[in-house]
Motif scaffolding. Structure first.
Motif, PDB file in Angstrom:
ATOM      1  N   ALA A  22       0.849  -1.202   0.000  1.00  0.00           N
ATOM      2  CA  ALA A  22       0.000   0.000   0.000  1.00  0.00           C
ATOM      3  C   ALA A  22       0.876   1.241   0.000  1.00  0.00           C
ATOM      4  N   THR A  23       0.307   2.347  -0.452  1.00  0.00           N
ATOM      5  CA  THR A  23       1.062   3.596  -0.472  1.00  0.00           C
ATOM      6  C   THR A  23       1.367   4.034   0.968  1.00  0.00           C
ATOM      7  N   GLY A  48     -13.096   4.488   4.722  1.00  0.00           N
ATOM      8  CA  GLY A  48     -12.537   4.124   3.431  1.00  0.00           C
ATOM      9  C   GLY A  48     -11.037   3.878   3.475  1.00  0.00           C
ATOM     10  N   TRP A  49     -10.414   4.162   4.617  1.00  0.00           N
ATOM     11  CA  TRP A  49      -8.981   3.945   4.807  1.00  0.00           C
ATOM     12  C   TRP A  49      -8.752   2.995   5.990  1.00  0.00           C
ATOM     13  N   HIS A  50      -9.791   2.292   6.406  1.00  0.00           N
ATOM     14  CA  HIS A  50      -9.777   1.568   7.674  1.00  0.00           C
ATOM     15  C   HIS A  50      -9.635   0.063   7.513  1.00  0.00           C
ATOM     16  N   ASP A  51      -9.515  -0.446   6.291  1.00  0.00           N
ATOM     17  CA  ASP A  51      -9.484  -1.895   6.064  1.00  0.00           C
ATOM     18  C   ASP A  51      -8.580  -2.187   4.868  1.00  0.00           C
ATOM     19  N   LEU A  52      -7.863  -3.316   4.933  1.00  0.00           N
ATOM     20  CA  LEU A  52      -6.942  -3.653   3.847  1.00  0.00           C
ATOM     21  C   LEU A  52      -7.648  -3.697   2.495  1.00  0.00           C
ATOM     22  N   LEU A  53      -8.881  -4.252   2.490  1.00  0.00           N
ATOM     23  CA  LEU A  53      -9.583  -4.381   1.216  1.00  0.00           C
ATOM     24  C   LEU A  53     -10.291  -3.091   0.820  1.00  0.00           C
ATOM     25  N   ALA A  54     -10.533  -2.228   1.786  1.00  0.00           N
ATOM     26  CA  ALA A  54     -11.011  -0.885   1.428  1.00  0.00           C
ATOM     27  C   ALA A  54      -9.918  -0.152   0.661  1.00  0.00           C
ATOM     28  N   LEU A  55      -8.677  -0.392   1.068  1.00  0.00           N
ATOM     29  CA  LEU A  55      -7.551   0.276   0.396  1.00  0.00           C
ATOM     30  C   LEU A  55      -7.354  -0.259  -1.023  1.00  0.00           C
ATOM     31  N   THR A  56      -7.550  -1.579  -1.203  1.00  0.00           N
ATOM     32  CA  THR A  56      -7.421  -2.108  -2.570  1.00  0.00           C
ATOM     33  C   THR A  56      -8.564  -1.598  -3.441  1.00  0.00           C
ATOM     34  N   ALA A 106      -3.841   0.343  -2.592  1.00  0.00           N
ATOM     35  CA  ALA A 106      -3.055  -0.847  -2.251  1.00  0.00           C
ATOM     36  C   ALA A 106      -3.237  -1.876  -3.354  1.00  0.00           C
ATOM     37  N   SER A 107      -2.275  -2.802  -3.432  1.00  0.00           N
ATOM     38  CA  SER A 107      -2.379  -3.863  -4.432  1.00  0.00           C
ATOM     39  C   SER A 107      -2.168  -5.207  -3.765  1.00  0.00           C
ATOM     40  N   LEU A 108      -2.853  -6.204  -4.305  1.00  0.00           N
ATOM     41  CA  LEU A 108      -2.790  -7.568  -3.797  1.00  0.00           C
ATOM     42  C   LEU A 108      -2.453  -8.442  -4.996  1.00  0.00           C
ATOM     43  N   GLU A 109      -1.329  -9.137  -4.918  1.00  0.00           N
ATOM     44  CA  GLU A 109      -0.852  -9.890  -6.088  1.00  0.00           C
ATOM     45  C   GLU A 109      -0.348 -11.265  -5.670  1.00  0.00           C
ATOM     46  N   GLY A 110      -0.268 -12.144  -6.666  1.00  0.00           N
ATOM     47  CA  GLY A 110       0.308 -13.469  -6.442  1.00  0.00           C
ATOM     48  C   GLY A 110      -0.737 -14.519  -6.153  1.00  0.00           C
TER      49      GLY A 110
END
Lengths: 285, 117
Positions: B56-57, B72-80, B85-89
């Motif tokens: 994440a930034t 909107g900034w309170h959860d990992l998936l809210a950030l994606t 934020a990015s989720l890869e792999g």
């Protein structure tokens, strides 16, 4: 206090939905205007227990919350065991109308959250005359998906754990810890594939964009309330939807997320009590 | 911080994974065994593999770590969802242990790491 018995009463009612009898579990308390409450996807009517037990609100409202078929204590209909569960706009609408008919409710208020909020919009579009008022919590005509629902039902990931973990981020931070845990517990207990099946309605079949303009709030008042921390159905989604429905009342609720009635009941009451009073005032005017 | 959180370590007791976590500007190779971080090395390490990456930034983490993060900034998936934020792999270990990773990456929140967003 040990020995305290809550005033909520739970019973089963046999309801014919789309030609088949369903044994539906519901809980109720209070008297007056019938207020039917719809739970979120993948959970059950326990989400409404605080409203059901509210001494003041139940003086004027007969609050009724039921478990949808396949959820909570409402088993799947006999013919459906082994089939993939998929909620559709039509089947959801049928279930709600059949339940209200079975209990002989006279123009009830219906309040739904999440998928319940979405279907409330469809009730307003297609069946407004049957209802006294409609309340959509975390409701919009559509919202952008934020994860792949195939994760919700596969043998190499625990369904309860992943369902609860996904929605945990939709609860506003710093609410009551016990209420947060209780909200997530409902997700950990859902049947296999049920949350995913509900989301078929939410993601695929229940896109109401272009249809909500047909809602006439003179026939049936419409209230839309959304928590500021809901990043699934965002405040922007709700406000956009409300902007296309002349006369719809939209409120953004502070310090609340996607499960206002169960994640922080006291904070939610600050917003829902005036709405319910407005419905009483309209009836008395 | 994780070492002091017995409940979170216990939650991850079935988890063994090598992943890439942290700010987009400086992620870390994180080795987790039985829910405990056994190694954390600044990336890149040449030819070291990872199963998944959550990055994440810096602004996103600063907001996420506030005691009361903004909506909107309170959860990992809210950030994606908001593109911060990015989720890869291979996401299997992340999704199978989703609450563990949400709580792990939220640990700085309890310790006052968050800045203004």
């Amino acid at each position: 206090m040990s020995g305290f018995i809550e005033p909520i009463v739970g019973r089963y009612v046999h309801v014919e939905i789309d030609g088949e009898i369903n044994r539906i579990y519901f809980e109720e308390n209070g008297s007056g205007i019938p207020l039917v409450c719809l739970h979120t996807a993948g959970s059950d009517a326990r989400q409404w227990r605080h409203l059901l037990a509210d001494e003041e609100l139940t003086k004027n409202f007969r609050v009724i919350a039921f478990d949808m078929p396949w959820h909570g204590k409402s088993n799947p209909p006999d013919s459906q065991y082994g089939n993939e569960y998929r909620l559709t706009t039509a089947s959801y609408t049928s279930a709600i109308r059949a339940f209200c008919k079975a209990l002989k409710l006279e123009r009830p208020v219906v309040m739904g959250c999440s998928i319940g909020g979405r279907i409330v919009l469809n009730l307003a579009i297609e069946h407004a005359r049957e209802f006294r008022a409609l309340i959509g919590l975390e409701a919009a005509d559509f919202q952008q998906p934020w994860y792949d629902t195939t994760w919700l039902n596969r043998p190499d990931v625990h369904g309860g754990e992943v369902c609860a973990a996904l929605v945990s981020g939709l609860i506003a931070p710093n609410g009551p810890e016990a209420a947060r845990n209780e909200t997530l517990w409902g997700y950990k207990q859902g049947g296999p594939g049920i949350f995913k099946g509900d989301l078929y309605f939410y993601r695929v079949d229940g896109d109401l964009r272009g249809r909500t303009g047909a809602i006439n709030v003179d026939q049936c008042p419409l209230y839309l309330l959304t928590g500021e921390y809901d990043f699934s159905c965002t405040p922007e989604d709700t406000l956009r939807t409300a902007a296309g429905i002349p006369g719809a009342k939209a409120t953004i609720m502070e310090r609340l997320g996607h499960f206002p009635m169960s994640e922080n009941p006291i904070q939610f009451r600050r917003y829902i009590a005036p709405v319910l009073q407005d419905i009483i005032d309209k009836q008395n005017s | 911080m994780l070492a002091r959180d017995a409940a979170l370590t216990a939650r991850g007791r079935w988890l063994d994974v090598d992943c890439l976590l942290g700010p987009t500007t400086q992620p870390f190779h994180v080795a987790i065994r039985a829910g405990q971080i056994v190694d954390m090395t600044p990336a890149p390490v040449l030819m070291r593999s990872w199963r998944f990456a959550y990055r994440a930034t810096p602004a996103a983490f600063a907001a996420y770590w506030q005691a009361m993060p903004p909506a909107g900034w309170h959860d990992l998936l809210a950030l994606t969802k908001r593109g911060e934020a990015s989720l890869e792999g291979d996401l299997h270990p992340f999704m199978a242990h989703l609450q563990y990773f949400k709580d792990l990456l939220a640990l700085p929140r309890q310790n006052g790491f968050g800045g203004a967003s």
